[in-house]
Motif scaffolding. Sequence first.
Motif, mmCIF file in Angstrom:
data_model
loop_
_atom_site.group_PDB
_atom_site.id
_atom_site.type_symbol
_atom_site.label_atom_id
_atom_site.label_comp_id
_atom_site.label_asym_id
_atom_site.label_seq_id
_atom_site.Cartn_x
_atom_site.Cartn_y
_atom_site.Cartn_z
ATOM 1 N N SER A 46 32.157 37.488 50.809
ATOM 2 C CA SER A 46 31.636 37.974 52.383
ATOM 3 C C SER A 46 33.347 38.935 52.865
ATOM 4 C CB SER A 46 31.162 37.096 52.936
ATOM 5 O OG SER A 46 32.053 35.533 52.839
ATOM 6 N N LEU A 47 34.678 38.554 52.764
ATOM 7 C CA LEU A 47 34.919 38.310 53.503
ATOM 8 C C LEU A 47 35.711 40.274 53.307
ATOM 9 C CD1 LEU A 47 37.824 36.221 51.517
ATOM 10 C CD2 LEU A 47 36.230 35.913 53.947
ATOM 11 N N GLY A 48 34.676 41.101 52.624
ATOM 12 C CA GLY A 48 34.521 42.561 52.614
ATOM 13 C C GLY A 48 35.865 43.535 51.219
ATOM 14 N N ALA A 49 35.346 44.533 51.971
ATOM 15 C CA ALA A 49 35.862 44.820 50.061
ATOM 16 C C ALA A 49 36.941 44.818 49.308
ATOM 17 C CB ALA A 49 35.452 46.971 50.276
ATOM 18 N N GLN A 50 37.911 44.769 50.205
ATOM 19 C CA GLN A 50 39.486 45.030 50.110
ATOM 20 C C GLN A 50 39.306 43.348 49.151
ATOM 21 O OE1 GLN A 50 41.775 45.602 53.324
ATOM 22 N NE2 GLN A 50 42.108 48.193 52.841
ATOM 23 N N ALA A 51 38.749 42.144 50.167
ATOM 24 C CA ALA A 51 39.011 40.867 49.289
ATOM 25 C C ALA A 51 38.072 40.808 47.563
ATOM 26 C CB ALA A 51 38.444 40.282 49.882
ATOM 27 N N ILE A 52 37.292 41.151 47.528
ATOM 28 C CA ILE A 52 36.842 40.992 46.165
ATOM 29 C C ILE A 52 38.172 41.962 45.235
ATOM 30 C CG2 ILE A 52 35.450 43.430 46.887
ATOM 31 C CD1 ILE A 52 34.674 40.048 45.380
ATOM 32 N N ALA A 53 38.463 43.566 45.872
ATOM 33 C CA ALA A 53 39.136 44.026 45.024
ATOM 34 C C ALA A 53 40.512 43.700 45.017
ATOM 35 C CB ALA A 53 39.433 45.405 46.174
ATOM 36 N N ALA A 54 40.848 42.262 45.504
ATOM 37 C CA ALA A 54 42.083 41.479 44.763
ATOM 38 C C ALA A 54 42.228 40.853 43.831
ATOM 39 C CB ALA A 54 42.390 41.249 46.835
ATOM 40 N N VAL A 55 40.356 40.404 43.915
ATOM 41 C CA VAL A 55 40.374 38.855 43.300
ATOM 42 C C VAL A 55 40.014 39.789 42.148
ATOM 43 C CG1 VAL A 55 38.828 37.863 42.629
ATOM 44 C CG2 VAL A 55 39.544 37.494 44.959
ATOM 45 N N SER A 56 39.354 40.755 41.812
ATOM 46 C CA SER A 56 38.637 41.343 40.821
ATOM 47 C C SER A 56 40.199 42.074 39.912
ATOM 48 C CB SER A 56 37.993 43.216 40.974
ATOM 49 O OG SER A 56 36.605 42.551 41.764
ATOM 50 N N MET A 57 41.310 43.029 40.324
ATOM 51 C CA MET A 57 42.481 42.824 39.968
ATOM 52 C C MET A 57 43.560 41.336 39.124
ATOM 53 S SD MET A 57 42.826 46.363 39.577
ATOM 54 C CE MET A 57 42.113 47.854 40.639
ATOM 55 N N THR A 58 43.085 40.604 39.873
ATOM 56 C CA THR A 58 43.412 39.188 39.405
ATOM 57 C C THR A 58 42.462 38.856 38.008
ATOM 58 O OG1 THR A 58 43.605 38.709 41.068
ATOM 59 C CG2 THR A 58 44.544 37.176 40.285
ATOM 60 N N MET A 59 42.148 39.519 37.368
ATOM 61 C CA MET A 59 40.830 38.693 36.602
ATOM 62 C C MET A 59 41.479 39.211 35.401
ATOM 63 S SD MET A 59 38.285 37.053 37.653
ATOM 64 C CE MET A 59 37.911 36.979 35.945
ATOM 65 N N PRO A 60 42.201 40.235 34.927
ATOM 66 C CA PRO A 60 43.161 40.455 33.649
ATOM 67 C C PRO A 60 44.170 40.059 33.281
ATOM 68 C CG PRO A 60 42.834 42.410 35.215
ATOM 69 C CD PRO A 60 42.480 41.862 36.496
ATOM 70 N N ILE A 61 44.804 39.110 34.256
ATOM 71 C CA ILE A 61 45.891 38.133 34.509
ATOM 72 C C ILE A 61 45.201 37.027 33.786
ATOM 73 C CG2 ILE A 61 47.994 36.852 35.402
ATOM 74 C CD1 ILE A 61 47.983 39.446 37.198
ATOM 75 N N VAL A 62 43.916 36.809 34.714
ATOM 76 C CA VAL A 62 43.528 35.200 34.101
ATOM 77 C C VAL A 62 42.452 35.143 33.299
ATOM 78 C CG1 VAL A 62 41.869 33.697 35.277
ATOM 79 C CG2 VAL A 62 42.520 34.760 36.779
ATOM 80 N N VAL A 63 42.301 36.558 32.383
ATOM 81 C CA VAL A 63 41.454 36.565 31.202
ATOM 82 C C VAL A 63 42.817 36.023 30.223
ATOM 83 C CG1 VAL A 63 41.280 38.158 29.339
ATOM 84 C CG2 VAL A 63 40.294 38.122 31.704
ATOM 85 N N LEU A 64 44.591 36.721 30.367
ATOM 86 C CA LEU A 64 45.033 36.661 29.136
ATOM 87 C C LEU A 64 45.832 35.074 29.473
ATOM 88 C CD1 LEU A 64 47.506 38.098 27.605
ATOM 89 C CD2 LEU A 64 48.731 37.852 29.879
ATOM 90 N N LEU A 65 45.352 34.323 30.519
ATOM 91 C CA LEU A 65 45.708 33.305 30.168
ATOM 92 C C LEU A 65 44.851 31.821 29.772
ATOM 93 C CD1 LEU A 65 46.656 32.356 34.295
ATOM 94 C CD2 LEU A 65 48.371 32.262 32.283
ATOM 95 N N ALA A 66 43.363 32.334 29.854
ATOM 96 C CA ALA A 66 42.088 31.676 29.029
ATOM 97 C C ALA A 66 42.466 32.468 27.821
ATOM 98 C CB ALA A 66 40.850 32.653 29.494
ATOM 99 N N ALA A 67 42.901 33.351 27.558
ATOM 100 C CA ALA A 67 42.828 34.051 26.188
ATOM 101 C C ALA A 67 43.741 33.347 25.496
ATOM 102 C CB ALA A 67 43.684 35.173 25.820
#
Length: 458
Positions: A46-67
């Motif tokens: 709801s904050l806009g396309a740039q906000a969701i893109a920013a969170v999505s781009m952080t996901m690989p880092i979160v995946v690495l931590l979760a792994a």
Amino acid sequence: MPKKNQHIDLSDQNLPSLLLRLAVPSVVGLSINALQQLLNAIFVGSLGAQAIAAVSMTMPIVVLLAAAGEGIGVGTASFISRHLGAGRELEASRGASTALALAAPIGVIMTVAMLLSLRGTFVVLGVSPTVLPIALDYATTLLPGSTVMLLNIVSGFIARAEGNTRFSMWTMLSAFILNALLDPLFIFLLDLGVRGAALATLLSQAAGICLYIAYFAHRRGIVLVRISQVSLRADRIRQLAFVGAPATMTSILAAFAGMFLYGAAAPFGDEFVAAVGIAVRILTIGALPVTGFCIGCQAVLGFGWGARDFARVLKVGKLMLSITVAFSFAYSAGVMIFVRPLVRLFSDSDKVTDIAVSTCIIFHLFFGLYGIQSFVTTMLQALGRARLSAVVSFARQGYLFIPAVLLFPVISGFSGVLASRAIAELGAGLIALFVMFRQFAEFRRRGRHIQPGIESAP
């Protein structure tokens, strides 16, 4: 040792009831975790396309931590259940305490390393200049809580390994509810934007670890988690790491496989990428219950193996296999029958729908075999068979899929993208089937020569 007032008796002879009592909370907990990610995406979107893109781009880092957390957790759960089965509760307690003691510094080291290299990491991932500041805001708020996230993951595996999947489920549910309440408060009311979303996630993780601290402090489980139980003996650490390493690598391979899959679809247009995304989501929805069921039941396999009750392990294995295979085949058939209305839930574009329908059908052709693969991987982890576990678990997202998705699209276009997924699913299932038959034969052979409880655990 602690009072056994909340855990489920892993030696219960009513196996269908035992497996369901362990599996249902695990499936619910895993679904809650997925729902939490979806909820965050909705609020941030709801904050806009740039906000969701920013969170999505952080996901690989979160995946690495979760792994990393999953690897430690899987190794610890296998260690605990096998030693509990052998009647060595003190050794199980040492394994649990040591795992948590290792997770804390690993989390700190990974956090510092990622924060120092954060900007460069985002540049490598292809974050645009307009999204980069937002991504940095989100990640620099979220990453300081990485250690808490790791401790949460490992604590959940410990609770499930001693038969308390219900507590793990309630902990995840509590964190989800708190996150759902804090997201709108921080994002909109306090006008913190993506920082608010990160802060809500961080506080919900902190609440989860507080519940686990209370769980261990009040000795509500079987194992005793205390600083005095920490043992940094090389052989114990090696056991934890050896079994957990394939789980970590599988999660990392899954992240890379997703990148390669979307990268292979991208040259054909946005509609094709969207169609693949829809098919992957529907595939994931079917995989979650199977994975959750196997994770919940893993402790029963490890307990029986530790007790050297091979007949029981074989019986549990067959029951788990029948349930996972029945569900995965039924889900695969259901998707193929109702594929168009399912796809329509995600897109109202006729072109995307047409592409996604064929993509879903191909992706689910051999999904029935996923039940076999998931069960076999879980069984091998429970028995401490790290090498065989790696052979099976790496196939679907690794050595069968990645070469195929890099090569086939060059030869056959988008059909090659679809074929790579189907071939990897089929190959991984056949490999798992071969390993399963050999493992079941070993259970029968050992069961004929060894009576339960006579000798020490393998």
